[in-house]
Scaffold this active site. Sequence first.
Site, PDB file in Angstrom:
ATOM      1  N   LYS A   1       3.305  -4.099   5.744  1.00  0.00           N
ATOM      2  CA  LYS A   1       3.398  -4.055   4.281  1.00  0.00           C
ATOM      3  C   LYS A   1       4.857  -3.978   3.825  1.00  0.00           C
ATOM      4  O   LYS A   1       5.259  -4.601   2.843  1.00  0.00           O
ATOM      5  CB  LYS A   1       2.608  -2.865   3.741  1.00  0.00           C
ATOM      6  CG  LYS A   1       1.112  -3.027   3.867  1.00  0.00           C
ATOM      7  CD  LYS A   1       0.639  -4.254   3.116  1.00  0.00           C
ATOM      8  CE  LYS A   1      -0.842  -4.467   3.204  1.00  0.00           C
ATOM      9  NZ  LYS A   1      -1.270  -5.676   2.492  1.00  0.00           N
TER      10      LYS A   1
ATOM     11  N   SER B   1       0.839  -1.198   0.000  1.00  0.00           N
ATOM     12  CA  SER B   1       0.000   0.000   0.000  1.00  0.00           C
ATOM     13  C   SER B   1       0.873   1.246   0.000  1.00  0.00           C
ATOM     14  O   SER B   1       2.003   1.216   0.460  1.00  0.00           O
ATOM     15  CB  SER B   1      -0.894  -0.008   1.241  1.00  0.00           C
ATOM     16  OG  SER B   1      -1.540   1.240   1.349  1.00  0.00           O
ATOM     17  N   SER B   2       0.323   2.365  -0.469  1.00  0.00           N
ATOM     18  CA  SER B   2       1.114   3.602  -0.585  1.00  0.00           C
ATOM     19  C   SER B   2       1.464   4.181   0.788  1.00  0.00           C
ATOM     20  O   SER B   2       2.272   5.094   0.894  1.00  0.00           O
ATOM     21  CB  SER B   2       0.319   4.648  -1.375  1.00  0.00           C
ATOM     22  OG  SER B   2      -0.875   4.941  -0.675  1.00  0.00           O
ATOM     23  N   CYS B   3       0.882   3.634   1.857  1.00  0.00           N
ATOM     24  CA  CYS B   3       1.171   4.172   3.194  1.00  0.00           C
ATOM     25  C   CYS B   3       2.556   3.741   3.678  1.00  0.00           C
ATOM     26  O   CYS B   3       2.995   4.116   4.759  1.00  0.00           O
ATOM     27  CB  CYS B   3       0.129   3.716   4.189  1.00  0.00           C
ATOM     28  SG  CYS B   3       0.206   1.951   4.435  1.00  0.00           S
TER      29      CYS B   3
HETATM   30  N1  NDP Z   1      -8.674  -0.698  -0.224  1.00  0.00           N
HETATM   31  C1  NDP Z   1      -7.663   0.125  -0.437  1.00  0.00           C
HETATM   32  O1  NDP Z   1      -7.838   1.357  -0.535  1.00  0.00           O
HETATM   33  C2  NDP Z   1      -6.274  -0.410  -0.595  1.00  0.00           C
HETATM   34  C3  NDP Z   1      -5.982  -1.774  -0.411  1.00  0.00           C
HETATM   35  N2  NDP Z   1      -4.679  -2.199  -0.581  1.00  0.00           N
HETATM   36  C4  NDP Z   1      -4.306  -3.614  -0.369  1.00  0.00           C
HETATM   37  O2  NDP Z   1      -5.048  -4.468  -1.231  1.00  0.00           O
HETATM   38  C5  NDP Z   1      -5.249  -5.726  -0.587  1.00  0.00           C
HETATM   39  C6  NDP Z   1      -6.729  -6.050  -0.586  1.00  0.00           C
HETATM   40  O3  NDP Z   1      -7.392  -4.998   0.065  1.00  0.00           O
HETATM   41  P1  NDP Z   1      -8.985  -4.869  -0.071  1.00  0.00           P
HETATM   42  O4  NDP Z   1      -9.451  -5.717  -1.194  1.00  0.00           O
HETATM   43  O5  NDP Z   1      -9.311  -3.415  -0.039  1.00  0.00           O
HETATM   44  O6  NDP Z   1      -9.465  -5.521   1.317  1.00  0.00           O
HETATM   45  P2  NDP Z   1     -10.838  -6.254   1.650  1.00  0.00           P
HETATM   46  O7  NDP Z   1     -11.006  -6.129   3.118  1.00  0.00           O
HETATM   47  O8  NDP Z   1     -11.911  -5.787   0.723  1.00  0.00           O
HETATM   48  O9  NDP Z   1     -10.518  -7.780   1.284  1.00  0.00           O
HETATM   49  C7  NDP Z   1      -9.584  -8.491   2.064  1.00  0.00           C
HETATM   50  C8  NDP Z   1      -9.843  -9.947   1.825  1.00  0.00           C
HETATM   51  O10 NDP Z   1      -8.936 -10.709   2.625  1.00  0.00           O
HETATM   52  C9  NDP Z   1      -9.674 -11.759   3.229  1.00  0.00           C
HETATM   53  N3  NDP Z   1      -9.101 -12.155   4.525  1.00  0.00           N
HETATM   54  C10 NDP Z   1      -8.754 -11.354   5.551  1.00  0.00           C
HETATM   55  N4  NDP Z   1      -8.289 -12.096   6.572  1.00  0.00           N
HETATM   56  C11 NDP Z   1      -8.360 -13.394   6.169  1.00  0.00           C
HETATM   57  C12 NDP Z   1      -8.049 -14.653   6.782  1.00  0.00           C
HETATM   58  N5  NDP Z   1      -7.573 -14.704   8.021  1.00  0.00           N
HETATM   59  N6  NDP Z   1      -8.252 -15.791   6.078  1.00  0.00           N
HETATM   60  C13 NDP Z   1      -8.749 -15.733   4.817  1.00  0.00           C
HETATM   61  N7  NDP Z   1      -9.072 -14.591   4.175  1.00  0.00           N
HETATM   62  C14 NDP Z   1      -8.873 -13.441   4.860  1.00  0.00           C
HETATM   63  C15 NDP Z   1     -11.063 -11.192   3.451  1.00  0.00           C
HETATM   64  O11 NDP Z   1     -11.960 -12.266   3.590  1.00  0.00           O
HETATM   65  P3  NDP Z   1     -13.478 -12.014   4.067  1.00  0.00           P
HETATM   66  O12 NDP Z   1     -14.181 -11.617   2.813  1.00  0.00           O
HETATM   67  O13 NDP Z   1     -13.923 -13.327   4.622  1.00  0.00           O
HETATM   68  O14 NDP Z   1     -13.431 -10.916   5.100  1.00  0.00           O
HETATM   69  C16 NDP Z   1     -11.267 -10.379   2.191  1.00  0.00           C
HETATM   70  O15 NDP Z   1     -11.787 -11.189   1.162  1.00  0.00           O
HETATM   71  C17 NDP Z   1      -4.667  -5.593   0.808  1.00  0.00           C
HETATM   72  O16 NDP Z   1      -3.361  -6.139   0.837  1.00  0.00           O
HETATM   73  C18 NDP Z   1      -4.606  -4.084   1.022  1.00  0.00           C
HETATM   74  O17 NDP Z   1      -3.553  -3.741   1.915  1.00  0.00           O
HETATM   75  C19 NDP Z   1      -3.662  -1.337  -0.936  1.00  0.00           C
HETATM   76  C20 NDP Z   1      -3.931   0.004  -1.112  1.00  0.00           C
HETATM   77  C21 NDP Z   1      -5.244   0.559  -0.941  1.00  0.00           C
HETATM   78  C1  F7E Z   2      -5.289   3.190   1.455  1.00  0.00           C
HETATM   79  C2  F7E Z   2      -4.849   3.897   2.695  1.00  0.00           C
HETATM   80  O1  F7E Z   2      -5.986   4.137   3.500  1.00  0.00           O
HETATM   81  C3  F7E Z   2      -5.737   4.563   4.816  1.00  0.00           C
HETATM   82  O2  F7E Z   2      -5.115   5.808   4.827  1.00  0.00           O
HETATM   83  P1  F7E Z   2      -5.969   7.113   4.510  1.00  0.00           P
HETATM   84  O3  F7E Z   2      -5.970   7.335   3.045  1.00  0.00           O
HETATM   85  O4  F7E Z   2      -5.495   8.248   5.387  1.00  0.00           O
HETATM   86  O5  F7E Z   2      -7.404   6.667   5.039  1.00  0.00           O
HETATM   87  P2  F7E Z   2      -8.894   7.114   4.790  1.00  0.00           P
HETATM   88  O6  F7E Z   2      -9.297   6.793   3.373  1.00  0.00           O
HETATM   89  O7  F7E Z   2      -9.688   6.474   5.892  1.00  0.00           O
HETATM   90  O8  F7E Z   2      -8.887   8.724   5.041  1.00  0.00           O
HETATM   91  C4  F7E Z   2      -8.446   9.618   4.083  1.00  0.00           C
HETATM   92  C5  F7E Z   2      -8.745  11.029   4.558  1.00  0.00           C
HETATM   93  O9  F7E Z   2     -10.171  11.230   4.485  1.00  0.00           O
HETATM   94  C6  F7E Z   2     -10.625  11.881   5.666  1.00  0.00           C
HETATM   95  N1  F7E Z   2     -12.049  11.580   5.919  1.00  0.00           N
HETATM   96  C7  F7E Z   2     -13.043  12.517   5.950  1.00  0.00           C
HETATM   97  N2  F7E Z   2     -14.235  11.944   6.236  1.00  0.00           N
HETATM   98  C8  F7E Z   2     -13.982  10.605   6.361  1.00  0.00           C
HETATM   99  C9  F7E Z   2     -14.850   9.503   6.656  1.00  0.00           C
HETATM  100  O10 F7E Z   2     -16.066   9.640   6.867  1.00  0.00           O
HETATM  101  N3  F7E Z   2     -14.260   8.268   6.686  1.00  0.00           N
HETATM  102  C10 F7E Z   2     -12.907   8.103   6.461  1.00  0.00           C
HETATM  103  N4  F7E Z   2     -12.402   6.848   6.499  1.00  0.00           N
HETATM  104  N5  F7E Z   2     -12.049   9.139   6.206  1.00  0.00           N
HETATM  105  C11 F7E Z   2     -12.605  10.371   6.163  1.00  0.00           C
HETATM  106  C12 F7E Z   2      -9.691  11.314   6.747  1.00  0.00           C
HETATM  107  O11 F7E Z   2      -9.717  12.145   7.895  1.00  0.00           O
HETATM  108  C13 F7E Z   2      -8.352  11.345   6.012  1.00  0.00           C
HETATM  109  O12 F7E Z   2      -7.796  12.645   6.049  1.00  0.00           O
HETATM  110  C14 F7E Z   2      -4.902   3.552   5.548  1.00  0.00           C
HETATM  111  O13 F7E Z   2      -5.492   2.296   5.497  1.00  0.00           O
HETATM  112  C15 F7E Z   2      -3.603   3.449   4.836  1.00  0.00           C
HETATM  113  O14 F7E Z   2      -2.841   2.438   5.459  1.00  0.00           O
HETATM  114  C16 F7E Z   2      -3.832   3.117   3.407  1.00  0.00           C
HETATM  115  O15 F7E Z   2      -3.219   2.206   2.890  1.00  0.00           O
END
Ligand code: NDP
Ligand code: F7E
Length: 362
Positions: A141, A108-110
């Site tokens: 990560k 992830s970009s974090c």
């Molecule tokens: N969403 C975002 O903005 C971003 C996501 N990513 C990365 O992308 C990847 C996927 O993220 P995202 O799709 O958003 O996450 P989701 O939470 O939507 O999906 C995660 C998946 O992992 C499965 N999972 C979690 N724990 C377990 C476990 N113990 N055993 C089996 N399966 C498990 C979940 O299963 P179940 O459905 O049963 O919960 C789910 O299907 C991650 O590595 C995340 O860090 C990177 C940057 C941004």
């Molecule tokens: C993908 C990325 O996602 C996360 O980092 P993040 O981008 O900071 O997270 P976020 O999407 O929750 O917030 C972005 C911004 O938005 C503002 N904000 C306003 N109002 C709401 C609100 O209602 N909900 C949320 N969640 N945020 C809000 C909030 O205050 C912040 O300034 C980490 O998982 C990180 O590890 C990572 O990988």
Amino acid sequence: MDKNSKIFIAGHRGLVGSAIRRELEASGYHNLLLRSRTELDLLNQKEVEDFFETEKPEYVFLAAARVGGILANDTYRAEFIYQNTQIQNNIIHFSWKSGVRKLLFLGSSCIYPKACPQPMKEEHLLTDVLEYTNEPYAIAKISGMKMCESYNLQYGTDFISVMPTNLYGPNDNYNLLGSHVLPALIRKMHLAGMLMNNDFEGIRNDFTVNPVEGVEVSGNDDELTYALEKFGIFKADNTVELKLWGSGTPRREFLHSTDLARACIFLMEQVSFKDIVKERGLNEVRNTHINIGVGEDQSIAELAALVQKITGFEGRIAWDETKPDGTFRKLLDVSRLNNLGFKASISLEEGIDAVYQEYKSK
Ligand SMILES: NC(=O)C1=CN([C@@H]2O[C@H](COP(=O)(O)OP(=O)(O)OC[C@H]3O[C@@H](n4cnc5c(N)ncnc54)[C@H](OP(=O)(O)O)[C@@H]3O)[C@@H](O)[C@H]2O)C=CC1
Ligand SMILES: C[C@H]1O[C@H](OP(=O)(O)OP(=O)(O)OC[C@H]2O[C@@H](n3cnc4c(=O)[nH]c(N)nc43)[C@H](O)[C@@H]2O)[C@@H](O)[C@@H](O)C1=O
């Protein structure tokens, strides 16, 4: 990878995993290995070891993780570091043991420093301190990416790591206590719009389809109105005020999950670890991950205005500065990805509109 290759998508039901599955199937890959959490708990080392020994996948997309927005990251710090390191250790290690040909790890970009030069390049990794709110998750990560790199160097595996920016798309997490900002804005404005119209049936239906702990749909209209206040949705004189988190000034980049999935499949098909090392001419091999993004960002306030236009919410937006802003900016430099031959194509406004239509149809 060929169309008969045995491909395991870890986390296939999630935002990213379901997009990778959709795009693989659309491209004719039909030998996909899928396991739900109940069928295979990726935290359980023995279950994972037996699975890899029995199934012997050839390719692995590691899209399973414990994921959430800024508040979930900051609250469940132990769970985020334990679950993410445990899942990735199990999958990366037993992919090697069972002879997986190629694995793609999702970071992830974090992972980049809080005060990273913008746009953030791969070589900026580990050059300064991380953002506090998601440090456990970021450390996990970084270690997953380092693990892939180290297995490649010591054992000759071909495990590549990608670092996506903030994502959105079908199957996103709309649980308002743990979701990222974009799904939160969409759902909150959808609910606030219904409150504006006193559409309590619509609100009850929303929480029936997508329950959130602490919201009782059986409550009367006043109880439901009070419950919405937990999410910053307030009835105020003859309008509705939506209080969002932070100051609205941080900037975020957004990539649609379909674009991400296409980039991951492109890299899995076309780019190997040794190509990356050669392209970078590294004598000390590090930062071999690849950023995936769109190359532009906007402030949270600008994003809120766009979502307001798409959802048609006509109330007032306010900001709750008791909630964290997190990193001020984390725009990715995607020139390496573009030079390799991939460019994202889904525009933010079109993407959000499509996601909102899908959300409403549930
Ligand atoms: N969403 C975002 O903005 C971003 C996501 N990513 C990365 O992308 C990847 C996927 O993220 P995202 O799709 O958003 O996450 P989701 O939470 O939507 O999906 C995660 C998946 O992992 C499965 N999972 C979690 N724990 C377990 C476990 N113990 N055993 C089996 N399966 C498990 C979940 O299963 P179940 O459905 O049963 O919960 C789910 O299907 C991650 O590595 C995340 O860090 C990177 C940057 C941004
Ligand atoms: C993908 C990325 O996602 C996360 O980092 P993040 O981008 O900071 O997270 P976020 O999407 O929750 O917030 C972005 C911004 O938005 C503002 N904000 C306003 N109002 C709401 C609100 O209602 N909900 C949320 N969640 N945020 C809000 C909030 O205050 C912040 O300034 C980490 O998982 C990180 O590890 C990572 O990988």
